[in-house]
Design a protein around this motif. Structure first.
Motif, PDB file in Angstrom:
ATOM      1  N   SER A  96       0.814  -1.211   0.000  1.00  0.00           N
ATOM      2  CA  SER A  96       0.000   0.000   0.000  1.00  0.00           C
ATOM      3  C   SER A  96       0.850   1.264   0.000  1.00  0.00           C
ATOM      4  CB  SER A  96      -0.966   0.005   1.190  1.00  0.00           C
ATOM      5  OG  SER A  96      -0.265  -0.143   2.398  1.00  0.00           O
ATOM      6  N   GLU A  97       2.081   1.166   0.529  1.00  0.00           N
ATOM      7  CA  GLU A  97       2.939   2.358   0.584  1.00  0.00           C
ATOM      8  C   GLU A  97       4.397   1.948   0.775  1.00  0.00           C
ATOM      9  OE1 GLU A  97       3.442   6.258   3.476  1.00  0.00           O
ATOM     10  OE2 GLU A  97       1.476   5.309   3.332  1.00  0.00           O
ATOM     11  N   ILE A  98       5.284   2.706   0.124  1.00  0.00           N
ATOM     12  CA  ILE A  98       6.730   2.517   0.314  1.00  0.00           C
ATOM     13  C   ILE A  98       7.343   3.885   0.569  1.00  0.00           C
ATOM     14  CG2 ILE A  98       8.917   1.791  -0.720  1.00  0.00           C
ATOM     15  CD1 ILE A  98       7.376  -0.218  -2.396  1.00  0.00           C
ATOM     16  N   ASP A  99       8.065   3.998   1.683  1.00  0.00           N
ATOM     17  CA  ASP A  99       8.761   5.246   2.011  1.00  0.00           C
ATOM     18  C   ASP A  99      10.256   4.982   2.039  1.00  0.00           C
ATOM     19  OD1 ASP A  99       6.440   6.809   2.429  1.00  0.00           O
ATOM     20  OD2 ASP A  99       6.237   6.005   4.463  1.00  0.00           O
ATOM     21  N   VAL A 100      11.007   5.867   1.398  1.00  0.00           N
ATOM     22  CA  VAL A 100      12.462   5.756   1.415  1.00  0.00           C
ATOM     23  C   VAL A 100      12.989   6.778   2.417  1.00  0.00           C
ATOM     24  CG1 VAL A 100      14.574   5.911   0.059  1.00  0.00           C
ATOM     25  CG2 VAL A 100      12.482   5.029  -0.998  1.00  0.00           C
ATOM     26  N   GLU A 101      13.577   6.272   3.477  1.00  0.00           N
ATOM     27  CA  GLU A 101      14.170   7.117   4.512  1.00  0.00           C
ATOM     28  C   GLU A 101      15.683   7.145   4.285  1.00  0.00           C
ATOM     29  OE1 GLU A 101      12.306   8.758   6.780  1.00  0.00           O
ATOM     30  OE2 GLU A 101      10.467   7.873   5.985  1.00  0.00           O
ATOM     31  N   ARG A 102      16.384   7.892   5.122  1.00  0.00           N
ATOM     32  CA  ARG A 102      17.832   8.031   4.974  1.00  0.00           C
ATOM     33  C   ARG A 102      18.550   6.680   5.081  1.00  0.00           C
ATOM     34  NH1 ARG A 102      20.625  12.749   7.910  1.00  0.00           N
ATOM     35  NH2 ARG A 102      21.002  13.504   5.832  1.00  0.00           N
ATOM     36  N   ASN A 103      18.200   5.859   6.075  1.00  0.00           N
ATOM     37  CA  ASN A 103      18.945   4.611   6.305  1.00  0.00           C
ATOM     38  C   ASN A 103      18.079   3.351   6.218  1.00  0.00           C
ATOM     39  OD1 ASN A 103      17.501   5.129   8.583  1.00  0.00           O
ATOM     40  ND2 ASN A 103      19.140   4.664  10.023  1.00  0.00           N
TER      41      ASN A 103
END
Length: 93
Positions: A56-63
Motif C-alpha cells: 500500500s505504501e513505500i517510504d524511502v528514509e535516509r537509512n
C-alpha cells in the motif's frame, strides 16, 4: 451391453485437476528479520509481491526503506536496510 469402469480414471482426473489448480495459487511467505528482500525499492516490492503481499505504501528514509503491506488480511510495516537488503524490523500495523 457395455459397462465402463471409470471411477478410477475419474478420480485420477480429479486429482490431476486439483493439483493443477493448486499449482496456480500464489504462495504466501511471511518475511522475518534477517530475510533478504533486495537493495532497491523495485527489488523489495518484487520480493514482497512474489510472497503474496499487497503493497500500500513505500517510504524511502535516509537509512531504511519502509513498506506498508498486507498479507492474508493482516497489515504489516516492514523495514529494510537498503545496504544489506535485509529486513531489519517487522511490525503489525
Amino acid at each position: 451391453m457395455i459397462h465402463l469402469k471409470t471411477p478410477g480414471a475419474a478420480k485420477t482426473g480429479l486429482l490431476a485437476a486439483a493439483m493443477a489448480i493448486g499449482a496456480c495459487l500464489p504462495a504466501f511467505a511471511q518475511f522475518e528479520v534477517g530475510d533478504t528482500l533486495g537493495h532497491s525499492v523495485s527489488e523489495i516490492a518484487g520480493s514482497l509481491e512474489a510472497g503474496g503481499y499487497e503493497i500500500s505504501e513505500i517510504d524511502v528514509e535516509r537509512n531504511r526503506i519502509e513498506v506498508e503491506a498486507t498479507l492474508k488480511g493482516t497489515k504489516y510495516e516492514i523495514k529494510v536496510d537498503p545496504q544489506s537488503g535485509q529486513v531489519i524490523k517487522v511490525e503489525l500495523d
